[in-house]
Design an enzyme around this catalytic site. Structure first.
Site, PDB file in Angstrom:
ATOM      1  N   HIS A   1       0.855  -1.184   0.000  1.00  0.00           N
ATOM      2  CA  HIS A   1       0.000   0.000   0.000  1.00  0.00           C
ATOM      3  C   HIS A   1       0.893   1.236   0.000  1.00  0.00           C
ATOM      4  CE1 HIS A   1      -3.263   2.706   1.004  1.00  0.00           C
ATOM      5  NE2 HIS A   1      -2.654   3.091   2.114  1.00  0.00           N
TER       6      HIS A   1
ATOM      7  N   HIS B   1       1.342  10.867  -2.414  1.00  0.00           N
ATOM      8  CA  HIS B   1       0.084  10.715  -1.686  1.00  0.00           C
ATOM      9  C   HIS B   1      -0.666  12.032  -1.775  1.00  0.00           C
ATOM     10  CE1 HIS B   1      -2.165   9.245   2.145  1.00  0.00           C
ATOM     11  NE2 HIS B   1      -2.701   8.766   1.039  1.00  0.00           N
TER      12      HIS B   1
END
Length: 759
Positions: A331, A376
């Site tokens: 992830h 991100h």
């Protein structure tokens, strides 16, 4: 103004190498045993070389790097503010050596140094790369070639050779005046180095027994005798005597009996082959006899490892549908630290791929100059180029398997007539779910809300922003089309194997609790991906085992965050050649009806009763069959050469104990431990037995953990090793321990006796 390459910054003159006596250092005993004392590369490394450390912060720093006489340690001076400290690393912890500007660090910050002068050391585990530049091409070549030779020699060593090499290295460090002689004071210092407390009276008695010259110094063969006495393995001698009898020699027939008691289907021919391979005495080998040393060589070789050596290769059926495999998944793969303000790096992809990860994540955004970037979104994490990420994947992803890539992403509806522009495809399932869970966490934990006040300027993730899809990207999404989850009832009635949905850990737990059996059935036909909660600022992980129990294939974890969760992930994918694909057990691949065998595991120990099973979903009786379980007994016998937890304290010695954990379906989860052994990390013995009853052994992972009794944190364990029960061999076996970041602690080992009984 001067144009061109940036000038190298001035640095303090590195100190000259010395052995404490003012002259050049001589190769140690360990290097002689490796046959490298006359090697030109090793000679240059022993003399030492000034090398520039290339770092992102503070600019390059020139430090003196020297190979130590043990042939396995490199020392250099480290700087902390205005102070200097001696630092070191083990050659055995190096994964590989890259020449030139072949790392992200050197590409970004090493442009001032010619490529021929540069090289990168890539370490096992989580330790950062070490980017270095030499003063000249010749120096760089000596270090690259020398390290490569040392890595190969150390890797090829047997376990007894590693122990011998290690003890000689300790002797070299303990010999303070480098006269190749050991006083009793130096012997006491050595004992503390190797993590053992020995009463002064007993230690001096052992010292005098080896001091045949009577000059209060041990040297030559006296030192070797002292080391042999330290390295004695009484537990192996007792095991050997049990099968060899009074003559202290194993015949081929007696060795065959031992192998059969180990659970191996051995013949006389196989026993004779083992003798010819491992017996050291030529006369005994010619007569098909095995002495104690040969027996120990066999037990401490790969043939005596607890991991089934057949499972170190791809051995499973690889032709089944993709949904029938557990797939190693990460992830936010690009992150090296937390997901709020951490650093993004292509090296994170390299490390994940080299660790066997087969599913990596790229959060793609349009950069300010139109160049795609990965980071991100809407956080303070740094950005990296999409093209750099793809190049890293190209270079490191295809060490096995078929060399193919499946792209998981959103798919535009067909037909699409405007392929030249990016279009908003409203598919808000994943983004909305994450937003909802963030809101729930804010309501449940006000403290976390307060901790985020400093980040108020960060905009919340908008579904319309995150769901923009380029038609060219949509075109390559075929078999893994990301779609909103339609619900289990609809999905089971109308399965679409080319589509897949993602679930947060909370959503997955809810489905498991409310409809576990239906989720197992869903996962027999379609892929599901699980990911961590969005508000975990420290990028912590969840327990992947509960997701595997439900048959979820892509259980994505933060690979940059060490912990027991990543230990379990490494253990799950340890088998099948570490290719990153593990075939699910039959009960999770086919409709209800088939059931796993039951098993009893014994790892013999007098220990407290195991805790109650953790609450949660238990597979239905149709998957598990009877509920009485199967015993698994085993004996924790001994450990060798355990490292210290507090290395900065020379007098610190561990008080070790062993904990064995079972991770599987909730009814199987339990842990038991031995008593601790006071002041002995060198060769503690327990001879204690642990027993476990397992209902679903096909799903179970076994985790061996060595801890210090005085440690205040469960994260500060001495070493651990995790493996699938299906890959664990019965009998007397040794276990190579790993550190908390996954690096080898060689020569640290456990010795156990395992029995598995099927019912």
């Amino acid at each position: 103004m001067i144009c061109g390459r940036k000038a190298r910054p001035a640095a303090e003159q590195p100190r000259s190498p010395s052995d404490g006596s003012g002259g050049p250092r001589r190769p140690g005993r360990a290097l002689k045993k490796m046959g490298l004392t006359e090697d030109e590369d090793i000679q240059r490394m022993l003399r030492g070389s000034p090398l520039w450390k290339i770092k992102s912060r503070g600019g390059p720093r020139e430090r003196l790097f020297c190979l130590q006489e043990d042939g396995a340690t490199v020392c250099f001076e480290g700087g902390f503010r205005h102070a200097r400290s001696q630092q070191s690393f083990s050659v055995m912890h190096i994964e590989g050596v890259r020449e030139g500007h072949q790392s992200e660090g050197l590409r970004k910050y090493g442009a001032a140094f010619p490529e021929q002068h540069c090289f990168t050391l890539v370490f096992k585990g989580k330790r950062k790369n070490l980017d270095l530049a030499a003063r000249g091409e010749e120096d760089a070549r000596h270090w690259v070639q020398g390290l490569t030779k040392l890595m190969a020699r150390l890797q090829a060593m047997s376990q007894p050779e590693k122990l011998d090499h290690w003890i000689h290295g300790v002797l070299q460090r303990a010999d303070r005046n480098k006269d190749n002689k050991m006083s009793f004071r130096e012997v006491k210092s050595m004992l503390r180095m190797i993590n053992i407390y020995m009463d002064d009276v007993y230690a001096y008695k052992l010292f005098k027994e080896c001091d045949h010259s009577g000059n209060e110094r041990l040297e030559g063969r006296e030192l070797e005798e002292f080391c042999r006495r330290l390295l004695r393995r009484p537990e192996l001698e007792e095991l050997f005597g049990r099968y060899s009898g009074e003559d202290c020699v194993l015949s081929a027939e007696e060795l065959r009996d031992f192998l059969r008691d180990q659970g191996e289907d051995a013949s006389l021919r196989q026993a004779r082959a083992i003798i010819r391979t491992y017996e050291l005495n030529e006369k005994a080998r010619q007569q098909d006899l095995m002495m104690l040393d040969g027996f120990m060589m066999y037990l401490l070789s790969a043939a005596g490892d607890i991991l089934n050596q057949e499972h170190t290769k791809v051995h499973q059926d690889m032709s089944q549908p993709l949904c029938h495999y557990f797939i190693s998944s990460s992830h936010n793969t690009y992150l090296t630290h937390n997901q709020i303000g951490g650093t993004s790096s292509t090296e994170a992809y390299v490390r994940a791929l080299m660790a066997g990860c087969r599913c990596v994540e790229l959060d793609c955004w349009e950069g300010s100059d139109g160049e795609p970037i990965v980071y991100h979104g809407h956080t303070l994490t740094s950005k990296i180029l999409f093209s750099d990420v793809i190049e890293s994947i190209r270079d490191y992803a295809f060490k096995q398997l078929k060399g193919k890539v499946l792209v998981k992403g959103k798919k535009l509806p067909e037909p699409w007539h405007e392929p030249q522009r990016v279009t908003s495809l409203l598919d808000p399932e994943e983004e909305e779910e994450e937003e909802e869970e963030e809101e729930e966490e804010k309501l449940q934990d006000r403290s976390s809300q307060q901790s985020l006040q400093s980040l108020q300027e960060i905009k919340p993730l908008q579904a319309k922003d995150a769901s923009q899809v380029a038609p060219e990207l949509s075109a390559v999404v075929v078999y893994c089309q990301a779609v909103p989850f339609p619900g289990l009832a609809h999905a089971l009635r109308h399965p679409r194997p080319c589509e897949m949905s993602s679930f947060s850990e909370r959503k997955a737990r809810k489905l498991i609790k409310e409809a576990g059996s239906a989720l197992v059935q869903y996962n027999t036909r379609q892929l599901s991906r699980i990911y961590p909660l969005g508000l975990k600022m420290n990028s912590s992980n969840y327990n992947p085992q509960e997701m595997w129990n439900a048959g979820c294939q892509l259980v994505a974890l933060n690979f940059q965050t060490p912990g027991y969760e990543m230990d379990l992930n490494a253990g799950r994918f340890l088998g099948n050649g570490r290719c990153g694909y593990v075939l699910k057990p039959p009960c999770l691949r086919s409709p209800p009806g088939e059931r796993p065998r039951h098993l009893v595991l014994h790892i013999r120990v007098r220990a407290p009763r195991p805790p109650s099973p953790t609450p949660g979903w238990v597979p239905p009786a149709s998957l598990l069959g009877d509920t009485h379980g199967v015993p698994m007994p085993g004996q924790v016998i001994s450990a060798q050469q355990l490292p210290k937890l507090k290395r900065e304290k020379g007098s610190s010695i561990v008080d070790p104990f062993v904990r064995v954990e079972i991770h599987g379906v909730p009814a199987d989860c339990s842990k038991q431990q031995t008593h601790h052994k006071l002041n002995n990390g060198f060769n503690p013995r327990w001879e204690e037995t642990l027993s476990f009853q397992l209902l679903a052994p096909e799903l179970a992972l076994v985790r061996f953990v060595v801890e210090d009794y005085d440690s205040t944190s469960c994260n500060d364990f001495v070493g651990q090793f995790t493996l699938p029960l299906a890959s664990m061999r019965e009998g007397y076996r040794h276990i190579h321990l790993l550190s908390k970041d996954g690096a080898s602690l060689s020569p640290a080992t456990l010795f156990v006796h395992v029995q598995c009984k099927s019912l």
